[in-house]
Design a protein around this motif. Structure first.
Motif, PDB file in Angstrom:
ATOM      1  N   LEU A 142     -14.688 -10.763 -30.612  1.00  0.00           N
ATOM      2  CA  LEU A 142     -15.644  -9.955 -29.871  1.00  0.00           C
ATOM      3  C   LEU A 142     -16.317 -10.755 -28.762  1.00  0.00           C
ATOM      4  O   LEU A 142     -16.514 -10.256 -27.648  1.00  0.00           O
ATOM      5  CB  LEU A 142     -16.701  -9.380 -30.822  1.00  0.00           C
ATOM      6  CG  LEU A 142     -16.201  -8.317 -31.802  1.00  0.00           C
ATOM      7  CD1 LEU A 142     -17.304  -7.953 -32.798  1.00  0.00           C
ATOM      8  CD2 LEU A 142     -15.719  -7.067 -31.074  1.00  0.00           C
ATOM      9  N   HIS A 143     -16.671 -11.996 -29.052  1.00  0.00           N
ATOM     10  CA  HIS A 143     -17.288 -12.833 -28.025  1.00  0.00           C
ATOM     11  C   HIS A 143     -16.343 -13.056 -26.841  1.00  0.00           C
ATOM     12  O   HIS A 143     -16.771 -13.024 -25.674  1.00  0.00           O
ATOM     13  CB  HIS A 143     -17.720 -14.170 -28.621  1.00  0.00           C
ATOM     14  CG  HIS A 143     -18.992 -14.100 -29.394  1.00  0.00           C
ATOM     15  ND1 HIS A 143     -19.400 -15.087 -30.271  1.00  0.00           N
ATOM     16  CD2 HIS A 143     -19.967 -13.153 -29.432  1.00  0.00           C
ATOM     17  CE1 HIS A 143     -20.563 -14.764 -30.805  1.00  0.00           C
ATOM     18  NE2 HIS A 143     -20.930 -13.587 -30.318  1.00  0.00           N
ATOM     19  N   ARG A 144     -15.070 -13.273 -27.135  1.00  0.00           N
ATOM     20  CA  ARG A 144     -14.099 -13.473 -26.053  1.00  0.00           C
ATOM     21  C   ARG A 144     -13.988 -12.224 -25.184  1.00  0.00           C
ATOM     22  O   ARG A 144     -13.997 -12.299 -23.946  1.00  0.00           O
ATOM     23  CB  ARG A 144     -12.716 -13.827 -26.627  1.00  0.00           C
ATOM     24  CG  ARG A 144     -12.617 -15.210 -27.218  1.00  0.00           C
ATOM     25  CD  ARG A 144     -11.163 -15.622 -27.408  1.00  0.00           C
ATOM     26  NE  ARG A 144     -10.452 -14.734 -28.325  1.00  0.00           N
ATOM     27  CZ  ARG A 144     -10.350 -14.920 -29.643  1.00  0.00           C
ATOM     28  NH1 ARG A 144     -10.953 -15.968 -30.213  1.00  0.00           N
ATOM     29  NH2 ARG A 144      -9.683 -14.072 -30.399  1.00  0.00           N
ATOM     30  N   GLU A 145     -13.884 -11.057 -25.839  1.00  0.00           N
ATOM     31  CA  GLU A 145     -13.737  -9.801 -25.098  1.00  0.00           C
ATOM     32  C   GLU A 145     -15.008  -9.466 -24.313  1.00  0.00           C
ATOM     33  O   GLU A 145     -14.947  -8.960 -23.186  1.00  0.00           O
ATOM     34  CB  GLU A 145     -13.398  -8.656 -26.067  1.00  0.00           C
ATOM     35  CG  GLU A 145     -12.037  -8.802 -26.740  1.00  0.00           C
ATOM     36  CD  GLU A 145     -10.906  -8.898 -25.729  1.00  0.00           C
ATOM     37  OE1 GLU A 145     -10.824  -8.017 -24.849  1.00  0.00           O
ATOM     38  OE2 GLU A 145     -10.101  -9.850 -25.820  1.00  0.00           O
ATOM     39  N   LEU A 155     -24.316 -15.587 -20.525  1.00  0.00           N
ATOM     40  CA  LEU A 155     -23.726 -14.605 -19.614  1.00  0.00           C
ATOM     41  C   LEU A 155     -23.706 -13.219 -20.239  1.00  0.00           C
ATOM     42  O   LEU A 155     -24.148 -12.233 -19.638  1.00  0.00           O
ATOM     43  CB  LEU A 155     -22.301 -15.039 -19.255  1.00  0.00           C
ATOM     44  CG  LEU A 155     -21.399 -14.000 -18.580  1.00  0.00           C
ATOM     45  CD1 LEU A 155     -21.923 -13.646 -17.199  1.00  0.00           C
ATOM     46  CD2 LEU A 155     -19.962 -14.512 -18.504  1.00  0.00           C
ATOM     47  N   ILE A 156     -23.201 -13.140 -21.478  1.00  0.00           N
ATOM     48  CA  ILE A 156     -23.123 -11.848 -22.177  1.00  0.00           C
ATOM     49  C   ILE A 156     -24.515 -11.274 -22.385  1.00  0.00           C
ATOM     50  O   ILE A 156     -24.765 -10.085 -22.153  1.00  0.00           O
ATOM     51  CB  ILE A 156     -22.404 -12.012 -23.532  1.00  0.00           C
ATOM     52  CG1 ILE A 156     -20.967 -12.486 -23.332  1.00  0.00           C
ATOM     53  CG2 ILE A 156     -22.433 -10.695 -24.310  1.00  0.00           C
ATOM     54  CD1 ILE A 156     -20.275 -12.923 -24.614  1.00  0.00           C
ATOM     55  N   GLY A 157     -25.441 -12.120 -22.824  1.00  0.00           N
ATOM     56  CA  GLY A 157     -26.801 -11.663 -23.096  1.00  0.00           C
ATOM     57  C   GLY A 157     -27.477 -11.106 -21.863  1.00  0.00           C
ATOM     58  O   GLY A 157     -28.183 -10.084 -21.938  1.00  0.00           O
ATOM     59  N   LYS A 158     -27.273 -11.729 -20.729  1.00  0.00           N
ATOM     60  CA  LYS A 158     -27.905 -11.261 -19.494  1.00  0.00           C
ATOM     61  C   LYS A 158     -27.325  -9.919 -19.064  1.00  0.00           C
ATOM     62  O   LYS A 158     -28.051  -9.032 -18.589  1.00  0.00           O
ATOM     63  CB  LYS A 158     -27.722 -12.303 -18.390  1.00  0.00           C
ATOM     64  CG  LYS A 158     -28.608 -12.043 -17.177  1.00  0.00           C
ATOM     65  CD  LYS A 158     -28.698 -13.254 -16.265  1.00  0.00           C
ATOM     66  CE  LYS A 158     -29.683 -12.999 -15.131  1.00  0.00           C
ATOM     67  NZ  LYS A 158     -29.818 -14.169 -14.225  1.00  0.00           N
ATOM     68  N   MET A 159     -26.001  -9.765 -19.242  1.00  0.00           N
ATOM     69  CA  MET A 159     -25.374  -8.499 -18.879  1.00  0.00           C
ATOM     70  C   MET A 159     -25.853  -7.373 -19.792  1.00  0.00           C
ATOM     71  O   MET A 159     -26.170  -6.268 -19.333  1.00  0.00           O
ATOM     72  CB  MET A 159     -23.853  -8.636 -18.946  1.00  0.00           C
ATOM     73  CG  MET A 159     -23.103  -7.376 -18.509  1.00  0.00           C
ATOM     74  SD  MET A 159     -23.525  -6.837 -16.828  1.00  0.00           S
ATOM     75  CE  MET A 159     -22.922  -8.238 -15.874  1.00  0.00           C
ATOM     76  N   MET A 190     -17.725  -0.128 -23.371  1.00  0.00           N
ATOM     77  CA  MET A 190     -17.001  -1.008 -24.291  1.00  0.00           C
ATOM     78  C   MET A 190     -17.818  -2.249 -24.627  1.00  0.00           C
ATOM     79  O   MET A 190     -17.859  -2.685 -25.779  1.00  0.00           O
ATOM     80  CB  MET A 190     -15.658  -1.405 -23.684  1.00  0.00           C
ATOM     81  CG  MET A 190     -14.780  -2.205 -24.627  1.00  0.00           C
ATOM     82  SD  MET A 190     -14.407  -1.341 -26.194  1.00  0.00           S
ATOM     83  CE  MET A 190     -13.270  -0.079 -25.599  1.00  0.00           C
ATOM     84  N   LEU A 191     -18.491  -2.810 -23.636  1.00  0.00           N
ATOM     85  CA  LEU A 191     -19.330  -3.988 -23.892  1.00  0.00           C
ATOM     86  C   LEU A 191     -20.425  -3.659 -24.890  1.00  0.00           C
ATOM     87  O   LEU A 191     -20.693  -4.439 -25.818  1.00  0.00           O
ATOM     88  CB  LEU A 191     -19.947  -4.483 -22.584  1.00  0.00           C
ATOM     89  CG  LEU A 191     -20.872  -5.703 -22.703  1.00  0.00           C
ATOM     90  CD1 LEU A 191     -20.100  -6.922 -23.184  1.00  0.00           C
ATOM     91  CD2 LEU A 191     -21.556  -5.996 -21.367  1.00  0.00           C
ATOM     92  N   MET A 192     -21.047  -2.508 -24.703  1.00  0.00           N
ATOM     93  CA  MET A 192     -22.119  -2.125 -25.609  1.00  0.00           C
ATOM     94  C   MET A 192     -21.593  -1.804 -27.002  1.00  0.00           C
ATOM     95  O   MET A 192     -22.273  -2.072 -28.001  1.00  0.00           O
ATOM     96  CB  MET A 192     -22.896  -0.933 -25.044  1.00  0.00           C
ATOM     97  CG  MET A 192     -23.891  -1.324 -23.975  1.00  0.00           C
ATOM     98  SD  MET A 192     -25.131  -2.472 -24.617  1.00  0.00           S
ATOM     99  CE  MET A 192     -26.277  -2.500 -23.244  1.00  0.00           C
ATOM    100  N   TRP A 193     -20.391  -1.240 -27.103  1.00  0.00           N
ATOM    101  CA  TRP A 193     -19.853  -1.007 -28.437  1.00  0.00           C
ATOM    102  C   TRP A 193     -19.539  -2.321 -29.136  1.00  0.00           C
ATOM    103  O   TRP A 193     -19.764  -2.482 -30.335  1.00  0.00           O
ATOM    104  CB  TRP A 193     -18.591  -0.143 -28.427  1.00  0.00           C
ATOM    105  CG  TRP A 193     -18.119   0.031 -29.843  1.00  0.00           C
ATOM    106  CD1 TRP A 193     -18.719   0.771 -30.817  1.00  0.00           C
ATOM    107  CD2 TRP A 193     -17.018  -0.623 -30.478  1.00  0.00           C
ATOM    108  NE1 TRP A 193     -18.054   0.631 -32.023  1.00  0.00           N
ATOM    109  CE2 TRP A 193     -17.004  -0.216 -31.837  1.00  0.00           C
ATOM    110  CE3 TRP A 193     -16.038  -1.504 -30.030  1.00  0.00           C
ATOM    111  CZ2 TRP A 193     -16.053  -0.666 -32.742  1.00  0.00           C
ATOM    112  CZ3 TRP A 193     -15.083  -1.957 -30.935  1.00  0.00           C
ATOM    113  CH2 TRP A 193     -15.096  -1.526 -32.284  1.00  0.00           C
ATOM    114  N   TYR A 194     -19.032  -3.284 -28.378  1.00  0.00           N
ATOM    115  CA  TYR A 194     -18.787  -4.601 -28.972  1.00  0.00           C
ATOM    116  C   TYR A 194     -20.091  -5.186 -29.516  1.00  0.00           C
ATOM    117  O   TYR A 194     -20.120  -5.779 -30.596  1.00  0.00           O
ATOM    118  CB  TYR A 194     -18.180  -5.549 -27.943  1.00  0.00           C
ATOM    119  CG  TYR A 194     -16.708  -5.330 -27.667  1.00  0.00           C
ATOM    120  CD1 TYR A 194     -15.857  -4.818 -28.645  1.00  0.00           C
ATOM    121  CD2 TYR A 194     -16.159  -5.639 -26.418  1.00  0.00           C
ATOM    122  CE1 TYR A 194     -14.503  -4.631 -28.402  1.00  0.00           C
ATOM    123  CE2 TYR A 194     -14.815  -5.452 -26.159  1.00  0.00           C
ATOM    124  CZ  TYR A 194     -13.985  -4.938 -27.156  1.00  0.00           C
ATOM    125  OH  TYR A 194     -12.648  -4.761 -26.907  1.00  0.00           O
TER     126      TYR A 194
END
Length: 586
Positions: free
Chosen positions: A281-284, A309-313, A472-476
């Motif tokens: 999940l982190h990779r995706e 990066l993921i957290g900011k998005m 998709m990002l939010m579902w992950y």
């Protein structure tokens, strides 16, 4: 989330054993499904005699007026009941039963084994004061309109008779209790006593019960409230220099996982799988975040740290949410949209005669905003299923903003998939089609929660959300909840993970808010194993789908898989898999 408590029992009972021994001769094995069906019916009747609280909450109201005093004698009789049922089950040749009855056989046997284990090995009746709580069943009798109010109030009155003895016995049984569970019990009893101090009296005012009878009922309610408050005070003053740790420990954890989850995997295997899922999940999520960065941040420098990066998005996307006064209407609007999507994509049959009733959360359920599904008990399959929607009215601006950022426009849609269509509500409709009361009553929480998580992924796989990378990002992120639930539960209860480590893990790696992470720590300190049900069920269902797809080849259809899977009722996935993948099965 559905869990079951192993309740105490002390009634005299006659145990139905399925067949008799004749003059000491070894019993003959039984190969008759009709006989087993009769055994199931009698088994349930005997179970309700020794478990009246459980009976009430599944909609069987013959024993509403009975309250069992949780004595050592009660436990011994309950264990004896379980042993006799296992003896009965051993006389049925399981291979001769129908597929549905094979699963029923497994479920009854597992439940009876768990009763013995809970009373003889786990012994939580010594260290978990929150197990001694009568309030829930009384509140159910008061608030659920399954019978005329006067009848329910008289059952309530009769059941109160044993409350003082119940709590005196509880004080005798408790030894070196867990601090966190002691505090939970104090909070629950202090907060719930109003059922007897206020709610019961308010309900009496709505009836034509004679004044003299009402007075007796109020006097007993007063004694009950005093017993409840007295128990809370006793717990507060209890000297406990060597309390038991809330951590279950590896051996007890493995046993509890075996009985509660009924998985084909071990707890260690589930943990290992969850860790690998987390990495995936982190990779995706990193890939999607890099893709979306220019759209939302232009030429601003991208953080080198992947999690940052993921957290900011995620934080940026979370700003897209409804207004507080739109929360309920936004949820209600999702139901027809989800129904139409499922129909258009031919994912699953949705029965139009079983509508989901969206309603404002009833006052007695209030306290937590959000959404939940209230389903009828197994004995009331024709009753309405309600989607209860909480209100944010009166919340401080900062609190409602934080909550709505968590349940932003993306997560709100996923929540409705999980809770309603094609998640919990749809699974319930299919479960109620099954004639098996056993599967409804001894339902498997990992299958139920796993199905709801699986449907989130299934809907997105089929284009729900217009294939937007933001969705998709939010579902992950949402799926990380299930994954980290499993990691957290195993790490805490079989290891030494501290609160500080948990908070850091959930906020930095799972992108949860501080308050949400702290709430999860509290949950894991007062529960065990149940948190693993979401990921375990999800993993087993997705694995089964791939195996079934391989078996069926070019005949495979997603709709066929979904409907066949649900046709087995709320059974453990490992037993459903055996039947769906067996040679010659379709």
């Amino acid at each position: 989330m559905l869990t079951r408590s192993v309740l105490f029992a002390a009634l005299a009972f006659t145990v139905f054993t399925g067949c008799k021994k004749d003059n000491g001769a070894a019993p003959q094995s039984i190969k008759d499904s009709t006989t087993f069906a009769r055994y199931e019916n009698h088994f349930l009747e005997e179970l309700w005699k020794v478990n009246p609280d459980w009976a009430t909450q599944v909609g069987y109201h013959k024993y509403d007026s009975v309250l069992i005093v949780p004595s050592a004698d009660a436990r011994d009789k309950y264990v004896s009941f379980a042993k006799k049922q296992i003896d009965s089950l051993s006389r049925y040749e399981i291979g001769s039963l129908t597929d549905a009855m094979k699963i029923d056989h497994h479920l009854i046997e597992n439940q009876m084994q768990e009763i013995q284990w809970a009373n003889q090995q786990e012994k939580s009746w010594e260290w978990n004061p929150s197990e001694y709580n009568v309030i829930g069943t009384f509140a159910f009798i008061l608030n659920e309109k399954y019978a005329p109010l006067e009848k329910r109030l008289r059952s309530f009155y009769q059941k109160m008779l044993n409350i003082p003895a119940y709590y005196k016995e509880a004080e005798k049984q408790i030894k070196n209790p867990v601090v966190e569970l002691t505090n939970l019990a104090i909070d629950q009893h202090t907060g719930g006593v109003s059922v007897f101090e206020n709610d019961f009296a308010d309900s009496l005012k709505k009836t034509d019960i004679p004044k003299e009878e009402k007075q007796k009922m109020l006097e007993r309610a007063k004694l009950s409230a005093e017993a409840i408050k007295g128990f809370a005070a006793w717990l507060k003053g209890l000297k406990n220099d060597h309390p038991r740790s809330f951590r279950l420990g590896k051996d007890l954890y493995q046993d509890k996982f075996k009985y509660d989850i009924q998985s084909a995997s071990t707890p260690q295997q589930v943990y290992n799988s969850a860790v690998e899922r987390k990495k995936y999940l982190h990779r995706e999520m990193a890939k999607i975040s890099k893709q979306l960065w220019p759209k939302y941040f232009g030429k601003e420098a991208m953080p080198a740290d992947t999690l940052e990066l993921i957290g900011k998005m995620i934080d940026t996307l979370s700003a897209k949410h409804v207004r507080p006064d739109e929360f309920q209407s936004a949820i209600a609007a999702q139901i027809p949209r989800l129904t139409n999507f499922v129909k258009d994509k031919n994912l699953l049959y949705i029965d139009p005669t079983k509508p989901l009733v969206v309603r404002k959360e009833p006052a007695y359920m209030a306290g937590v905003a959000g959404a939940s599904v209230s389903s009828p008990g197994p004995y009331d399959k024709g009753g309405n299923t309600y989607y209860n929607v909480g209100s944010l009215a009166g919340w401080p601006a900062a609190k409602s903003e934080s909550y709505l950022r968590e349940y932003n426009q993306y997560i709100l849609q996923i929540l409705c998939i999980h809770e309603a269509i094609p998640g919990h509500y749809t699974q319930l409709v299919y479960a109620n089609i099954s004639p098996s009361m056993i599967k409804s009553i001894l339902s498997n929480g990992a299958m139920i929660e796993g199905w709801a998580v699986y449907t989130e992924q299934m809907m997105l796989e089929n284009g729900f959300g217009n294939n937007e990378p933001e969705m998709m990002l939010m579902w992950y992120k949402w799926n990380l909840r299930s994954v980290y639930n499993a990691i957290l539960d195993y790490s805490v209860h079989t290891g030494t993970m501290t609160k500080e480590q948990v908070i850091k893990m959930l906020t930095k790696e799972a992108f949860q808010q501080q308050a949400e992470a702290e709430g999860k720590w509290k949950r894991v300190s007062v529960s065990s194993v149940q948190l693993t049900s979401y990921y375990t069920g999800f993993k087993e269902i997705t694995d089964l789908r791939e195996a079934y797809k391989k078996k069926m080849g070019d005949k495979y259809k997603l709709k066929d898989f979904n409907e066949k899977f649900l046709s087995f009722g709320s059974a453990p996935v490992k037993y459903i898999a055996e039947l769906m993948l067996k040679k010659g099965g379709k």
